[in-house]
Scaffold this active site. Structure first.
Site, PDB file in Angstrom:
ATOM      1  N   GLU A  29       0.840  -1.213   0.000  1.00 41.33           N
ATOM      2  CA  GLU A  29       0.000   0.000   0.000  1.00 41.33           C
ATOM      3  C   GLU A  29       0.867   1.252   0.000  1.00 41.33           C
ATOM      4  O   GLU A  29       1.837   1.334   0.748  1.00 41.33           O
ATOM      5  CB  GLU A  29      -0.894  -0.012   1.236  1.00 41.33           C
ATOM      6  CG  GLU A  29      -2.219   0.676   1.030  1.00 41.33           C
ATOM      7  CD  GLU A  29      -3.112  -0.083   0.054  1.00 41.33           C
ATOM      8  OE1 GLU A  29      -3.223   0.379  -1.101  1.00 41.33           O
ATOM      9  OE2 GLU A  29      -3.671  -1.120   0.432  1.00 41.33           O
ATOM     10  N   ASP A  32       2.885   2.092  -4.947  1.00 43.23           N
ATOM     11  CA  ASP A  32       2.845   2.169  -6.422  1.00 43.23           C
ATOM     12  C   ASP A  32       3.482   3.453  -6.936  1.00 43.23           C
ATOM     13  O   ASP A  32       4.249   3.420  -7.891  1.00 43.23           O
ATOM     14  CB  ASP A  32       1.438   1.932  -6.995  1.00 43.23           C
ATOM     15  CG  ASP A  32       0.390   2.959  -6.597  1.00 43.23           C
ATOM     16  OD1 ASP A  32       0.631   3.737  -5.648  1.00 43.23           O
ATOM     17  OD2 ASP A  32      -0.673   2.979  -7.247  1.00 43.23           O
ATOM     18  N   GLY A 116     -16.498   5.438  -3.496  1.00 40.32           N
ATOM     19  CA  GLY A 116     -15.754   6.164  -2.477  1.00 40.32           C
ATOM     20  C   GLY A 116     -15.378   5.311  -1.279  1.00 40.32           C
ATOM     21  O   GLY A 116     -15.084   5.836  -0.214  1.00 40.32           O
ATOM     22  N   GLY A 118     -12.860   2.952  -1.367  1.00 38.24           N
ATOM     23  CA  GLY A 118     -11.501   2.440  -1.489  1.00 38.24           C
ATOM     24  C   GLY A 118     -11.400   1.173  -2.329  1.00 38.24           C
ATOM     25  O   GLY A 118     -10.358   0.530  -2.367  1.00 38.24           O
ATOM     26  N   SER A 120     -11.955   1.290  -5.540  1.00 30.66           N
ATOM     27  CA  SER A 120     -11.639   1.843  -6.846  1.00 30.66           C
ATOM     28  C   SER A 120     -12.767   1.774  -7.865  1.00 30.66           C
ATOM     29  O   SER A 120     -12.589   1.310  -8.993  1.00 30.66           O
ATOM     30  CB  SER A 120     -10.368   1.206  -7.405  1.00 30.66           C
ATOM     31  OG  SER A 120      -9.735   2.160  -8.212  1.00 30.66           O
ATOM     32  N   GLU A 154      -7.389  10.071 -14.387  1.00 31.38           N
ATOM     33  CA  GLU A 154      -7.679  10.263 -12.956  1.00 31.38           C
ATOM     34  C   GLU A 154      -6.818  11.388 -12.388  1.00 31.38           C
ATOM     35  O   GLU A 154      -7.292  12.241 -11.643  1.00 31.38           O
ATOM     36  CB  GLU A 154      -7.448   8.956 -12.187  1.00 31.38           C
ATOM     37  CG  GLU A 154      -7.619   9.116 -10.687  1.00 31.38           C
ATOM     38  CD  GLU A 154      -8.603   8.146 -10.054  1.00 31.38           C
ATOM     39  OE1 GLU A 154      -9.119   7.255 -10.746  1.00 31.38           O
ATOM     40  OE2 GLU A 154      -8.864   8.297  -8.851  1.00 31.38           O
ATOM     41  N   ASP A 166      -4.505   0.842  -9.652  1.00 31.20           N
ATOM     42  CA  ASP A 166      -5.954   0.632  -9.780  1.00 31.20           C
ATOM     43  C   ASP A 166      -6.372   0.402 -11.230  1.00 31.20           C
ATOM     44  O   ASP A 166      -7.153  -0.494 -11.535  1.00 31.20           O
ATOM     45  CB  ASP A 166      -6.715   1.852  -9.230  1.00 31.20           C
ATOM     46  CG  ASP A 166      -6.454   2.063  -7.754  1.00 31.20           C
ATOM     47  OD1 ASP A 166      -5.778   1.212  -7.136  1.00 31.20           O
ATOM     48  OD2 ASP A 166      -6.920   3.087  -7.218  1.00 31.20           O
TER      49      ASP A 166
HETATM   50  P1  ADP Z   1     -13.234   4.963  -5.047  1.00 32.43           P
HETATM   51  O1  ADP Z   1     -12.431   4.887  -6.291  1.00 32.43           O
HETATM   52  O2  ADP Z   1     -12.496   4.497  -3.841  1.00 32.43           O
HETATM   53  O3  ADP Z   1     -14.557   4.272  -5.150  1.00 32.43           O
HETATM   54  P2  ADP Z   1     -13.227   7.778  -5.684  1.00 32.43           P
HETATM   55  O4  ADP Z   1     -13.553   8.986  -4.916  1.00 32.43           O
HETATM   56  O5  ADP Z   1     -11.878   7.673  -6.288  1.00 32.43           O
HETATM   57  O6  ADP Z   1     -13.547   6.504  -4.762  1.00 32.43           O
HETATM   58  O7  ADP Z   1     -14.264   7.618  -6.883  1.00 32.43           O
HETATM   59  C1  ADP Z   1     -15.636   7.846  -6.675  1.00 32.43           C
HETATM   60  C2  ADP Z   1     -16.128   8.789  -7.775  1.00 32.43           C
HETATM   61  O8  ADP Z   1     -16.024   8.132  -9.056  1.00 32.43           O
HETATM   62  C3  ADP Z   1     -17.599   9.150  -7.656  1.00 32.43           C
HETATM   63  O9  ADP Z   1     -17.779  10.270  -6.847  1.00 32.43           O
HETATM   64  C4  ADP Z   1     -17.980   9.438  -9.108  1.00 32.43           C
HETATM   65  O10 ADP Z   1     -17.543  10.700  -9.513  1.00 32.43           O
HETATM   66  C5  ADP Z   1     -17.153   8.412  -9.860  1.00 32.43           C
HETATM   67  N1  ADP Z   1     -17.894   7.163 -10.053  1.00 32.43           N
HETATM   68  C6  ADP Z   1     -17.503   5.929  -9.670  1.00 32.43           C
HETATM   69  N2  ADP Z   1     -18.414   5.000 -10.019  1.00 32.43           N
HETATM   70  C7  ADP Z   1     -19.422   5.643 -10.619  1.00 32.43           C
HETATM   71  C8  ADP Z   1     -20.676   5.241 -11.204  1.00 32.43           C
HETATM   72  N3  ADP Z   1     -21.083   3.980 -11.207  1.00 32.43           N
HETATM   73  N4  ADP Z   1     -21.446   6.214 -11.747  1.00 32.43           N
HETATM   74  C9  ADP Z   1     -21.051   7.488 -11.757  1.00 32.43           C
HETATM   75  N5  ADP Z   1     -19.897   7.932 -11.238  1.00 32.43           N
HETATM   76  C10 ADP Z   1     -19.092   7.031 -10.658  1.00 32.43           C
HETATM   77 MG    MG Z   2     -10.663   5.991  -6.652  1.00 30.67          MG
END
Ligand code: ADP
Ligand code: MG
Length: 384
Positions: A29, A32, A116, A118, A120, A154, A166
């Site tokens: 962790e 990367d 959100g 973790g 991904s 990203e 990721d």
């Molecule tokens: P994680 O990658 O850990 O889930 P992030 O904050 O990096 O958290 O990513 C979450 C963001 O990615 C969301 O707020 C949205 O903008 C986008 N996202 C992820 N999945 C979707 C989805 N199925 N539909 C729309 N947006 C998404």
């Molecule tokens: Mg993410």
């Protein structure tokens, strides 16, 4: 397939369906972006995209996770906006800059990856979108190039200076295997994790603390900067090092005293975590889950004390897991400050583990956690 029906209802025509997985990192962790080693696997939870080509250059997107419909035109010059669709804009802009030809598309997104947390969901969305648009345009897909474009998307469109892990695992995940990735050379090796030769067989159980402290992006970029400063300072003793990946533990122990306290602890995490990850790959290859589990606990401790990216809820979840029967090891996974832990549990103890961890975490915090039991899945793919 439900998403197909839904697409037809919304857009009135037949879509093609593609999907990309979420991921969990077993160990390695915050290594990367230090040119180091990671050991993620793709999980069974995925993001699906139903899509159909348009004859103009408009991308119209709807997500079951958000109310608003977003539209934008294909362009290399897209910029982030104040809505949920920046991951899509990002991958479009990056693929166009890589000189891929894309066409407009109607898109419907559905996902069972918690957003959100973790796991991904962001990389799954970038990779699934890129793959979808390339396939719709009849373009060849090079999975490594797609991962690199998604990483740049990203970085540029969300402001997180993420490493390659990721997007790489979302592209290249292999069923039944974890992927050991060398984040410098981008070489990777699939290591069996569901193999029958491992006795008693382990299951991966992800536990979601259901909290996310708001530090994530700022602290993430700060850790990157601290590691870079560590390299700068250490290079006066160890000329030629490019990244913390190049520093041997013995050399570090010798020169660590010259570093400011915080930088020293950050470097200590990364350097020992790289060593733990290599040892964990060996342990997994030999089916030594006991050793693998001990390395997970050591990783968590290092992330919590030296790298300071854990939080009380993650520490509680890991500590609680360590006292439940049949658990080989547990640690926080992902960037930290909330989100999920990854637990390696004896297969026939999984039900008891899930029940116990939920009960005990809820008793301490008042929060009902979620648990996801998963095998290792495939990377991005066409759905039939
Ligand atoms: P994680 O990658 O850990 O889930 P992030 O904050 O990096 O958290 O990513 C979450 C963001 O990615 C969301 O707020 C949205 O903008 C986008 N996202 C992820 N999945 C979707 C989805 N199925 N539909 C729309 N947006 C998404
Ligand atoms: Mg993410």
């Amino acid at each position: 397939m439900e998403i197909k029906q839904k697409f037809i209802q919304i857009y009135g025509r037949e879509p093609q369906v593609f999907s990309a997985p979420g991921r969990v990192n077993l160990i390695g962790e915050h290594t990367d972006y230090n040119d180091g080693f990671v050991l993620p696997m793709a999980i069974e939870r995925r993001t699906w995209i139903a899509a159909a080509r348009r004859e103009d250059r408009v991308v119209r997107c709807i997500s079951t996770s958000f109310d608003s419909q977003i539209e934008f035109e294909l362009s290399e010059d897209l910029k982030p906006e104040a809505d949920w669709a920046n991951h899509l804009r990002g991958i479009v802009a990056c693929l166009l800059r890589d000189e891929y030809t894309l066409c407009g598309a109607d898109i419907l997104i559905d996902s069972d990856i918690p957003l959100g947390a973790g796991l991904s969901s962001s990389a799954a969305l970038e990779v699934a979108t890129g793959y979808t648009l390339l396939k719709l345009a009849g373009q060849p897909v090079d999975l490594v190039d797609l991962a690199l474009a998604a990483q740049r998307a990203e970085q540029e469109f969300t402001g997180t200076q993420c490493g390659i892990m990721d997007q790489y695992i979302a592209c290249l995940g292999v069923r039944g295997h974890a992927l050991m990735i060398d984040c410098r050379t981008l070489e990777y090796r699939a290591v069996p994790i569901d193999s029958d030769s491992i006795v008693p067989g382990p299951r991966v159980v992800i536990c979601n603390t259901m909290v996310r402290h708001d530090l994530t992006d700022g602290e993430y970029n700060r850790r990157r900067a601290e590691c870079e400063e560590g390299v700068r300072r250490l290079s006066s003793h160890l000329p030629g090092i490019q990244a913390l990946r190049d520093v041997e533990i013995e050399d570090f122990d010798h020169f660590a005293g010259s570093l400011p306290e915080t930088i020293r602890r950050r470097c200590n995490h990364v350097i020992t975590e790289n060593a733990r990850t290599l040892e964990a790959v060996n342990a997994l290859s030999l089916g030594d889950m006991k050793l693998f589990g001990q390395l997970m606990y050591a990783s968590h401790k290092s992330l919590s004390l030296d790298y300071e990216v854990s939080c009380p809820e993650l520490d509680l979840m890991v500590g609680t897991a360590s006292r439940i029967k049949g658990v080989y090891g547990a640690r926080m996974t992902g960037g930290g400050f909330g989100g999920c832990t990854v637990n390696l549990v004896e297969r026939d103890q999984v039900d008891n583990f899930v029940a116990e961890i939920s009960k005990r975490y809820k008793a301490e915090t008042g929060i009902t956690p979620e648990s996801y039991v998963t095998t290792a899945s495939n990377g991005v793919r066409v759905e039939h």
